[in-house]
Design an enzyme around this catalytic site. Sequence first.
Site, PDB file in Angstrom:
ATOM      1  N   CYS A   1       0.834  -1.207   0.000  1.00 41.61           N
ATOM      2  CA  CYS A   1       0.000   0.000   0.000  1.00 41.61           C
ATOM      3  C   CYS A   1       0.871   1.261   0.000  1.00 41.61           C
ATOM      4  O   CYS A   1       1.613   1.505   0.951  1.00 41.61           O
ATOM      5  CB  CYS A   1      -0.905  -0.042   1.233  1.00 41.61           C
ATOM      6  SG  CYS A   1      -1.724   1.506   1.630  1.00 41.61           S
TER       7      CYS A   1
ATOM      8  N   CYS B   1       0.375   3.629   2.936  1.00 44.96           N
ATOM      9  CA  CYS B   1       0.920   3.002   4.146  1.00 44.96           C
ATOM     10  C   CYS B   1       2.431   3.240   4.229  1.00 44.96           C
ATOM     11  O   CYS B   1       2.965   3.533   5.300  1.00 44.96           O
ATOM     12  CB  CYS B   1       0.638   1.505   4.153  1.00 44.96           C
ATOM     13  SG  CYS B   1      -1.106   1.078   4.217  1.00 44.96           S
TER      14      CYS B   1
END
Length: 135
Positions: free
Chosen positions: A58, A61
Amino acid sequence: MGNCTAKPLANDNDSDHDVEFVSGNVQLITTKEAWDQKLEQARHDGKIVIANFTAKWCGPCKTIAPYYCELSEKHPSILFLLVDVDELADFSTSWDIKATPTFFFLRDGEEIDKLVGANKPELEKKIGAVTKSPT
């Protein structure tokens, strides 16, 4: 302020996977038992817990990970946890994770706040709010 809702179809040579997700005072949770143990420890010590449900693939992230680690050093009175949604898929599902990153703020094992997405100012604001709120 991004978030990821699906795993990418193509694996882009993993060149970004060297992002440090766990450093500072962030503790990686790899089992449900470790989660229970950390929550019990926090309850015993009277600490707020922030759990970051994340994924290595991600982008947002990866962007927020170093900041989350930095915050863990600035706020030693908070227990910072990291849960990889792919490593603990069933456990993450039990928390109804719809996008990553998702941050849960817990007191005595109960959710007191939540943030979905890599929003640094909002994360800082919520940390300030939970550290000032009465126990």
